[in-house]
Write a protein that holds these residues in place. Sequence first.
Motif, PDB file in Angstrom:
ATOM      1  N   ALA A   1       0.825  -1.213   0.000  1.00 19.99           N
ATOM      2  CA  ALA A   1       0.000   0.000   0.000  1.00 19.99           C
ATOM      3  C   ALA A   1       0.857   1.259   0.000  1.00 19.99           C
ATOM      4  N   GLY A   2       2.077   1.153   0.532  1.00 20.60           N
ATOM      5  CA  GLY A   2       2.970   2.302   0.574  1.00 20.60           C
ATOM      6  C   GLY A   2       3.694   2.563  -0.728  1.00 20.60           C
ATOM      7  N   GLY A   3       3.611   1.611  -1.683  1.00 17.32           N
ATOM      8  CA  GLY A   3       4.294   1.776  -2.958  1.00 17.32           C
ATOM      9  C   GLY A   3       5.802   1.653  -2.790  1.00 17.32           C
ATOM     10  N   GLY A   4       6.539   2.017  -3.837  1.00 16.64           N
ATOM     11  CA  GLY A   4       7.996   1.969  -3.770  1.00 16.64           C
ATOM     12  C   GLY A   4       8.549   0.608  -4.128  1.00 16.64           C
ATOM     13  N   ASP A   5       9.507   0.143  -3.336  1.00 13.16           N
ATOM     14  CA  ASP A   5      10.204  -1.108  -3.616  1.00 13.16           C
ATOM     15  C   ASP A   5       9.230  -2.287  -3.627  1.00 13.16           C
ATOM     16  N   THR A   6       9.572  -3.307  -4.422  1.00 13.20           N
ATOM     17  CA  THR A   6       8.728  -4.504  -4.495  1.00 13.20           C
ATOM     18  C   THR A   6       9.203  -5.597  -3.546  1.00 13.20           C
ATOM     19  N   ARG A   7      10.371  -5.429  -2.924  1.00 13.73           N
ATOM     20  CA  ARG A   7      10.920  -6.447  -2.033  1.00 13.73           C
ATOM     21  C   ARG A   7      10.784  -6.002  -0.585  1.00 13.73           C
ATOM     22  N   LEU A   8      10.093  -6.801   0.179  1.00 11.96           N
ATOM     23  CA  LEU A   8       9.954  -6.539   1.611  1.00 11.96           C
ATOM     24  C   LEU A   8      11.009  -7.351   2.352  1.00 11.96           C
ATOM     25  N   VAL A   9      11.968  -6.647   2.952  1.00 16.26           N
ATOM     26  CA  VAL A   9      13.047  -7.299   3.693  1.00 16.26           C
ATOM     27  C   VAL A   9      12.929  -6.917   5.160  1.00 16.26           C
ATOM     28  N   LEU A  10      12.923  -7.921   6.030  1.00 13.32           N
ATOM     29  CA  LEU A  10      12.814  -7.712   7.469  1.00 13.32           C
ATOM     30  C   LEU A  10      14.010  -8.351   8.170  1.00 13.32           C
ATOM     31  N   SER A  11      14.472  -7.711   9.202  1.00 13.88           N
ATOM     32  CA  SER A  11      15.530  -8.315  10.014  1.00 13.88           C
ATOM     33  C   SER A  11      14.918  -9.334  10.968  1.00 13.88           C
ATOM     34  N   ARG A  12      15.765 -10.150  11.551  1.00 16.75           N
ATOM     35  CA  ARG A  12      15.268 -11.106  12.540  1.00 16.75           C
ATOM     36  C   ARG A  12      14.580 -10.382  13.683  1.00 16.75           C
ATOM     37  N   ASP A  13      15.174  -9.239  14.101  1.00 18.22           N
ATOM     38  CA  ASP A  13      14.579  -8.480  15.198  1.00 18.22           C
ATOM     39  C   ASP A  13      13.223  -7.907  14.798  1.00 18.22           C
ATOM     40  N   ASP A  14      13.086  -7.497  13.536  1.00 16.66           N
ATOM     41  CA  ASP A  14      11.790  -6.995  13.060  1.00 16.66           C
ATOM     42  C   ASP A  14      10.715  -8.070  13.214  1.00 16.66           C
ATOM     43  N   ILE A  15      11.062  -9.292  12.816  1.00 18.37           N
ATOM     44  CA  ILE A  15      10.085 -10.383  12.874  1.00 18.37           C
ATOM     45  C   ILE A  15       9.784 -10.752  14.318  1.00 18.37           C
ATOM     46  N   VAL A  16      10.803 -10.769  15.146  1.00 10.71           N
ATOM     47  CA  VAL A  16      10.588 -11.051  16.566  1.00 10.71           C
ATOM     48  C   VAL A  16       9.633 -10.030  17.166  1.00 10.71           C
ATOM     49  N   ASP A  17       9.832  -8.742  16.823  1.00 15.97           N
ATOM     50  CA  ASP A  17       8.954  -7.694  17.354  1.00 15.97           C
ATOM     51  C   ASP A  17       7.522  -7.863  16.857  1.00 15.97           C
ATOM     52  N   LEU A  18       7.349  -8.301  15.609  1.00 16.11           N
ATOM     53  CA  LEU A  18       6.006  -8.537  15.072  1.00 16.11           C
ATOM     54  C   LEU A  18       5.253  -9.552  15.918  1.00 16.11           C
ATOM     55  N   VAL A  19       5.944 -10.644  16.262  1.00 22.61           N
ATOM     56  CA  VAL A  19       5.296 -11.743  16.967  1.00 22.61           C
ATOM     57  C   VAL A  19       5.106 -11.415  18.451  1.00 22.61           C
ATOM     58  N   ARG A  20       6.078 -10.727  19.040  1.00 19.67           N
ATOM     59  CA  ARG A  20       6.030 -10.484  20.488  1.00 19.67           C
ATOM     60  C   ARG A  20       4.824  -9.659  20.900  1.00 19.67           C
ATOM     61  N   VAL A  21       4.326  -8.834  20.004  1.00 22.40           N
ATOM     62  CA  VAL A  21       3.147  -8.027  20.320  1.00 22.40           C
ATOM     63  C   VAL A  21       1.965  -8.918  20.687  1.00 22.40           C
ATOM     64  N   PHE A  22       1.939 -10.124  20.116  1.00 22.68           N
ATOM     65  CA  PHE A  22       0.809 -11.026  20.323  1.00 22.68           C
ATOM     66  C   PHE A  22       1.121 -12.123  21.339  1.00 22.68           C
ATOM     67  N   LEU A  23       2.274 -12.031  21.979  1.00 21.43           N
ATOM     68  CA  LEU A  23       2.630 -13.031  22.979  1.00 21.43           C
ATOM     69  C   LEU A  23       2.614 -12.401  24.362  1.00 21.43           C
ATOM     70  N   PRO A  24       2.069 -13.082  25.340  1.00 15.68           N
ATOM     71  CA  PRO A  24       2.093 -12.546  26.709  1.00 15.68           C
ATOM     72  C   PRO A  24       3.510 -12.532  27.250  1.00 15.68           C
ATOM     73  N   ASP A  25       3.783 -11.574  28.117  1.00 16.77           N
ATOM     74  CA  ASP A  25       5.116 -11.469  28.716  1.00 16.77           C
ATOM     75  C   ASP A  25       5.412 -12.718  29.545  1.00 16.77           C
ATOM     76  N   GLY A  26       6.663 -13.145  29.473  1.00 16.93           N
ATOM     77  CA  GLY A  26       7.087 -14.305  30.243  1.00 16.93           C
ATOM     78  C   GLY A  26       8.411 -14.034  30.921  1.00 16.93           C
ATOM     79  N   PRO A  27       8.778 -14.857  31.897  1.00 16.93           N
ATOM     80  CA  PRO A  27      10.015 -14.608  32.639  1.00 16.93           C
ATOM     81  C   PRO A  27      11.277 -14.985  31.863  1.00 16.93           C
ATOM     82  N   ASN A  28      11.145 -15.842  30.851  1.00 19.70           N
ATOM     83  CA  ASN A  28      12.319 -16.336  30.127  1.00 19.70           C
ATOM     84  C   ASN A  28      12.365 -15.728  28.730  1.00 19.70           C
TER      85      ASN A  28
END
Length: 223
Positions: A117-144
């Motif tokens: 939707a933002g246009g521009g480049d056709t390749r979406l590149v994410l770092s490992r940390d980007d993907i981790v942050d995507l998933v962590r939003v939907f995971l409850p906080d844990g001690p480990n």
Amino acid sequence: MEVEYLNTTQTTPVATSADLSVLLIGLLKGVLYRENDERQWTALLKLQARVRDYVAVLNLDLVLDEAEGYAFLKSHPEPTEDDPSPRLPRLVARRPLSFAVSLLLALLRKKLAEFDAGGGDTRLVLSRDDIVDLVRVFLPDGPNEARLIDQIETTINKVVELGFLQKLKTAGGATAGPANYEVRRILKAFVDAQWLAELDERLTSYQGQLAGTTSSREEADHE
């Protein structure tokens, strides 16, 4: 006669036959990407009608997206219960996905839609940390924290195996160091627009299920 094809003005039938065989073998092995083999892609565009006829005998359909640059084979839809057509064996096996993999695929598909939707480049590149942050939003906080990240990395590796993420090499050509991943656009073929429209509701449901799963594990750990 076969000798006629040796004439320099009649070499096309031999080349076409060879191209068709290579195309069919390649498609039966996996996805064909335009960026990986321009010659094969051009041959597929020319021979797609013949490819469709051949794979139809195997109860398969050719999925070809010229705009996105990928092609793959999938099984014909299974007949309904009231359909007298015979149920043929599946050549392309179905792969049941774990809950974590389904969640990550949903998040990547949403990210890809926002990126397009933002246009521009056709390749979406994410770092490992980007993907981790995507998933962590939907995971409850844990001690480990380390254990949580390890679980997410395991899920990322599974999505790479499925072909929806591609791990990129670093500038020096090595795979060591912080990992970057390209979100393969073939993901759009497996998560359609209707499914995406219901994504927010699905993600809310995922978050609730994950919270319930984590609570159950914590209770088990205290027992």
